[in-house]
Design a protein around this motif. Structure first.
Motif, mmCIF file in Angstrom:
data_model
loop_
_atom_site.group_PDB
_atom_site.id
_atom_site.type_symbol
_atom_site.label_atom_id
_atom_site.label_comp_id
_atom_site.label_asym_id
_atom_site.label_seq_id
_atom_site.Cartn_x
_atom_site.Cartn_y
_atom_site.Cartn_z
ATOM 1 N N ASP A 1 0.872 -1.174 0.000
ATOM 2 C CA ASP A 1 0.000 0.000 0.000
ATOM 3 C C ASP A 1 0.909 1.224 0.000
ATOM 4 N N ALA A 2 1.137 1.766 -1.178
ATOM 5 C CA ALA A 2 2.094 2.865 -1.320
ATOM 6 C C ALA A 2 1.599 4.171 -0.727
ATOM 7 N N MET A 3 0.312 4.247 -0.390
ATOM 8 C CA MET A 3 -0.255 5.482 0.141
ATOM 9 C C MET A 3 -0.434 5.429 1.652
ATOM 10 N N GLY A 4 -0.058 4.334 2.288
ATOM 11 C CA GLY A 4 -0.260 4.177 3.727
ATOM 12 C C GLY A 4 0.937 4.627 4.534
ATOM 13 N N GLY A 5 0.688 5.279 5.671
ATOM 14 C CA GLY A 5 1.765 5.722 6.555
ATOM 15 C C GLY A 5 1.975 7.219 6.511
ATOM 16 N N ASP A 6 2.608 7.737 7.554
ATOM 17 C CA ASP A 6 2.788 9.185 7.691
ATOM 18 C C ASP A 6 3.661 9.787 6.597
ATOM 19 N N ALA A 7 4.617 9.015 6.067
ATOM 20 C CA ALA A 7 5.578 9.559 5.094
ATOM 21 C C ALA A 7 5.343 9.035 3.686
#
Length: 340
Positions: A9-15
């Motif tokens: 999931d390339a859009m997940g996470g704070d950065a």
């Protein structure tokens, strides 16, 4: 065996997407048999790929137009039909990839995985299995927050699956299993814990009985079983304590080195080893046990290094064949007359 394909999931996470894309490129360049499918906004992902200065391994992009944000409800992972986490789970369910790595909204990852990837036969609830450093190496704690409304059968399954994970991924020959309680004596704790202990005692697991919170980090057992509420408190407390101890050690090293510069290098190496042992980024992510396929959940604060390690960990998980072992043990160890 062929290449290992892991969706991210390339859009997940704070950065994200910078950290996720760079971590994926790094991981695939280090493992020639790893292919990473980056799921998310194609334009943003490809812009990050174009600006990456390191080596590039095998990566591809699967476009998804929607994102489940940290503040969104877990059910949005299913309700948003083109979200990156949902599309990643669908790739797993269709067999187009061997597993999924997701950072960010943990509840969304659990919801999408449970509904789309689905559970192993007999399993009623998935559990997050985190790797903890101990005085005797590494231990697995399950569950760290996926399920806070547990029944004895859920905890029993956690013990079976986490023991297989400890054996086949961490290399523990006959992992010991402990049940988190408020006392080590038999008969202590809630009805949930007492009934779970009875299931463990009648199983083939190497069950050592109840353990307390102060048994975790000395390494009294290889697998710690608990409900998600308790496990998440243990995990977050450990993270906070680690950060505080690291800050204290840095201050101590600076003070000692200022008085005796010749010791700075030695102290710095000791501090670096401590940081490596305690740093969540070094451990990559936590597998969500109980699913038909691999889903690995990473910390919301994951940087590129953490994503890289999570992807490499996911590849090792797939190649270990541990899911086949979990299916076998769950089928062979199903207690009679216990409802889930």
């Amino acid at each position: 065996m062929g290449p290992t394909r892991i969706a991210l999931d390339a859009m997940g996470g704070d950065a994200a997407p910078r950290a996720t894309v760079h971590g994926a490129l790094d991981a695939s360049s280090r493992d020639s048999d790893l292919e990473v499918v980056l799921v998310g906004d194609r334009a943003r992902i490809e812009a990050e790929i174009a600006g990456y200065a390191g080596q590039r391994g095998q990566v591809s992009v699967f476009h998804a137009s929607e994102v489940v944000e940290n503040e969104d409800a877990p059910t949005d992972a299913v309700r948003k039909p083109d979200s990156s986490i949902r599309r990643g789970a669908e790739l797993v369910a269709k067999g187009e990839v061997h597993g999924l790595v997701a950072a960010g909204n943990t509840g969304a990852a659990v919801a999408a995985s449970t509904v789309i990837v689905r559970l192993l036969p007999g399993v009623k609830r998935p559990g997050i299995a985190v790797t903890l450093p101990t005085a005797r190496g590494k231990a697995i704690l399950c569950d760290a927050g996926a399920n806070i409304h547990c029944k004895p059968l859920h905890l029993y399954h956690y013990g079976i699956m986490a023991a297989q994970y400890a054996r086949h991924v961490l290399g523990k020959d006959r992992p010991t299993v402990g049940l988190m309680n408020i006392g080590s004596e038999e008969g202590k704790g809630t009805e949930l814990v007492r009934e779970t202990a009875a299931l463990f005692q009648g199983s083939n697991l190497n069950f050592i009985g109840n353990i307390e919170g102060n048994d975790v980090f000395p390494g009294r057992c290889d697998v710690i079983v608990c409900e998600g509420f308790v496990g998440n408190v243990v995990l977050k407390t450990a993270e906070g304590l680690s950060e505080m101890v690291e800050a204290k050690l840095k201050s101590l090293v600076a003070t000692v080195a200022s008085g005796d510069p010749s010791r700075a290098g030695q102290l710095g190496e000791l501090l670096k080893k401590f940081q490596g042992d305690m740093d969540y980024a070094e451990h990559g992510g936590a597998p969500l046990l109980g699913l038909n396929a691999l889903v690995l959940i990473s910390h919301g604060r994951s940087d590129a290094r953490a994503i890289r390690n999570a992807l490499l960990q996911a590849a090792r998980f797939h190649r270990s064949g541990v899911l086949t072992q979990m299916r076998h043990e769950l089928s062979a160890s199903m207690p009679k007359g216990v409802s889930g």
